[in-house]
Design an enzyme around this catalytic site. Sequence first.
Site, short mmCIF file in Angstrom:
data_model
loop_
_atom_site.label_atom_id
_atom_site.label_comp_id
_atom_site.label_asym_id
_atom_site.label_seq_id
_atom_site.Cartn_x
_atom_site.Cartn_y
_atom_site.Cartn_z
N LYS A 1 -3.47 33.21 -84.78
CA LYS A 1 -2.67 33.90 -84.02
C LYS A 1 -2.94 33.54 -82.58
O LYS A 1 -1.82 34.70 -81.75
CB LYS A 1 -3.36 35.40 -84.38
CG LYS A 1 -3.53 36.18 -85.76
CD LYS A 1 -4.04 36.83 -85.66
CE LYS A 1 -5.39 37.14 -86.28
NZ LYS A 1 -6.05 35.82 -87.57
N GLY B 1 -12.60 34.38 -83.62
CA GLY B 1 -12.37 33.41 -82.58
C GLY B 1 -10.94 33.00 -82.47
O GLY B 1 -9.58 33.26 -83.52
N HIS B 2 -10.41 33.11 -81.08
CA HIS B 2 -8.70 32.64 -80.82
C HIS B 2 -8.83 31.22 -79.88
O HIS B 2 -9.72 31.44 -78.88
CB HIS B 2 -7.92 33.45 -79.81
CG HIS B 2 -8.10 34.28 -80.51
ND1 HIS B 2 -7.57 35.07 -82.50
CD2 HIS B 2 -7.70 35.86 -80.66
CE1 HIS B 2 -7.43 36.18 -82.19
NE2 HIS B 2 -7.52 36.92 -81.25
N ASP C 1 -8.16 32.95 -89.21
CA ASP C 1 -7.71 32.02 -88.49
C ASP C 1 -6.45 30.45 -89.37
O ASP C 1 -6.23 30.02 -89.44
CB ASP C 1 -9.07 31.05 -89.16
CG ASP C 1 -9.96 31.81 -88.96
OD1 ASP C 1 -10.52 31.88 -87.78
OD2 ASP C 1 -11.46 31.73 -89.80
N GLN D 1 -9.18 38.61 -87.26
CA GLN D 1 -8.93 38.66 -88.62
C GLN D 1 -7.91 38.71 -89.46
O GLN D 1 -6.92 38.22 -89.20
CB GLN D 1 -9.96 39.50 -89.98
CG GLN D 1 -11.54 39.08 -89.37
CD GLN D 1 -11.95 40.31 -87.69
OE1 GLN D 1 -11.72 41.21 -87.16
NE2 GLN D 1 -13.17 39.89 -86.58
P1 IMP Z 1 -18.02 40.34 -90.29
O1 IMP Z 1 -16.94 40.61 -89.55
O2 IMP Z 1 -18.76 39.43 -89.11
O3 IMP Z 1 -18.57 41.12 -91.07
O4 IMP Z 1 -17.38 39.51 -91.35
C1 IMP Z 1 -17.50 39.49 -92.64
C2 IMP Z 1 -16.18 38.52 -93.77
O5 IMP Z 1 -15.59 38.43 -92.49
C3 IMP Z 1 -16.92 37.16 -93.61
O6 IMP Z 1 -16.42 36.65 -94.52
C4 IMP Z 1 -16.15 36.46 -92.28
O7 IMP Z 1 -16.54 34.94 -92.91
C5 IMP Z 1 -15.15 37.15 -92.25
N1 IMP Z 1 -14.22 36.61 -90.87
C6 IMP Z 1 -14.79 37.98 -89.78
N2 IMP Z 1 -14.21 37.51 -88.26
C7 IMP Z 1 -13.99 36.37 -89.08
C8 IMP Z 1 -12.32 35.52 -87.88
O8 IMP Z 1 -12.24 35.63 -87.18
N3 IMP Z 1 -11.84 34.52 -89.37
C9 IMP Z 1 -12.27 34.60 -90.73
N4 IMP Z 1 -12.54 35.72 -90.73
C10 IMP Z 1 -13.47 36.25 -90.20
#
Ligand code: IMP
Length: 425
Positions: free
Chosen positions: A16, A40-41, A13, A223
């Site tokens: 990017k 999410g972009h 977040d 991420q």
């Molecule tokens: P997962 O990727 O759904 O397995 O989640 C694992 C961790 O990564 C959690 O803390 C999510 O909130 C975080 N996370 C996954 N994708 C994103 C993203 O695009 N932005 C911020 N945090 C993310």
Amino acid sequence: MPATVILGTQWGDEGKGKITDLYSKTADVVVRYQGGNNAGHTIVVDGERFALSLIPSGVLYPTVTPVIGNGTVIDPAVLIEEMDELSGRGIDPTRLRISANAHVIMPYHRKMDAILERFLGQQQIGTTKRGIGPAYVDKYSRSGIRIQDLFDPKIFREKLEVNLKDKNRQLQKVYNQLPLDIDEIYDEYLVYADRIQRYVTDTSLLIWQAIRDGQDVLFEGAQGTLLDIDHGTYPFVTSSNPTAGGATTGSGIGPRDIDTVIGVAKAYISRVGTGPFPTELHDEIGERLVEIGGEYGVVTGRRRRCGWLDGVALKYAARVNGLSEIALTKLDVLSHFDTLKIAIAYDSLGERYEEFPRQQRVLYDCAPVYEEHEGWSTDITAVREYDDLPKAAQRYVERVEELAGVPVTSVGVGPDREATLMRTG
Ligand code: IMP
């Protein structure tokens, strides 16, 4: 540029999407190399907001070939939904190319993700519940279903049978759930297969040829560094490698093909989900960062935890990614504060840490050592030249690059495409 990686230096977040969008203008190919629809972009084009979770944001430019690389995990229903949404809004998604080797997110992955989180209770990771972790578990246990498997109904059925036997046993015996029906999943996924087959190709070869032809290729990380399975705040991480190394393994090119690595850093910091966060603010300043910065998740709508910029983590991100430069985003959010803070070290368990600690226990106990900076307290969203920024804002930017040891080459001052100040000096 020829081959440039753009990745997050924090917990995701960082903005990017907007930076990738900026560089996509001149790119020929834009590649997603890890993760799935957990990302999410948000990109704002002429006041219109686009939220993409799987398709690279480069799709918004008609000259770009968007690629979903082998390192990703794909939920085909989401992919098709995103393609339909784009076509519905006048954007042609048919240039998309998908790796035959990417792994498929199956219904049992989503189900397991939700159940495992529930069973973890207090220790839960706070995943997006999109099935990302369980899909990567199957990839590494060599039982996963790849995109190419969907196009051979016999092989797909066989693999699905083997997987479901095991998953249904777990669902019923361990988690007291109803079993999933093979025919239902099989039929559903064959329909998806039919929709996506024409976009599937050897993307490693496609990218390699583009680089050999002197085209501009962008690798878009989802991420962020601190969510990396190897280099992040394990176990509160995602299940892939958003760091620069992931761009090579996740797209099938060698490290020598990468020229530039741009790390995106928000002028403050945020995190969704659980896990250690040394500079987190639980006070009114933290609240204001959430509200002014609009810090709510694109995918899950969750409120993000917010805090002051963490210079220790940024220096770490510069190291593990071999950053060439930093794109600093959302500086305008800090205009609302009289005094700003940046963490330059941590105190933990009686010791001072100037480097990001490797031990989880140390990280949990960290109290940030802050330096204070004077704010600028004026609206900077209309500024279009770096030199026109208030001096205090320029000093803040220069301090960021000093702490990271890497130049800041762009500064974001607002959500629009034009609100990014390029800095060459
Ligand atoms: P997962 O990727 O759904 O397995 O989640 C694992 C961790 O990564 C959690 O803390 C999510 O909130 C975080 N996370 C996954 N994708 C994103 C993203 O695009 N932005 C911020 N945090 C993310």
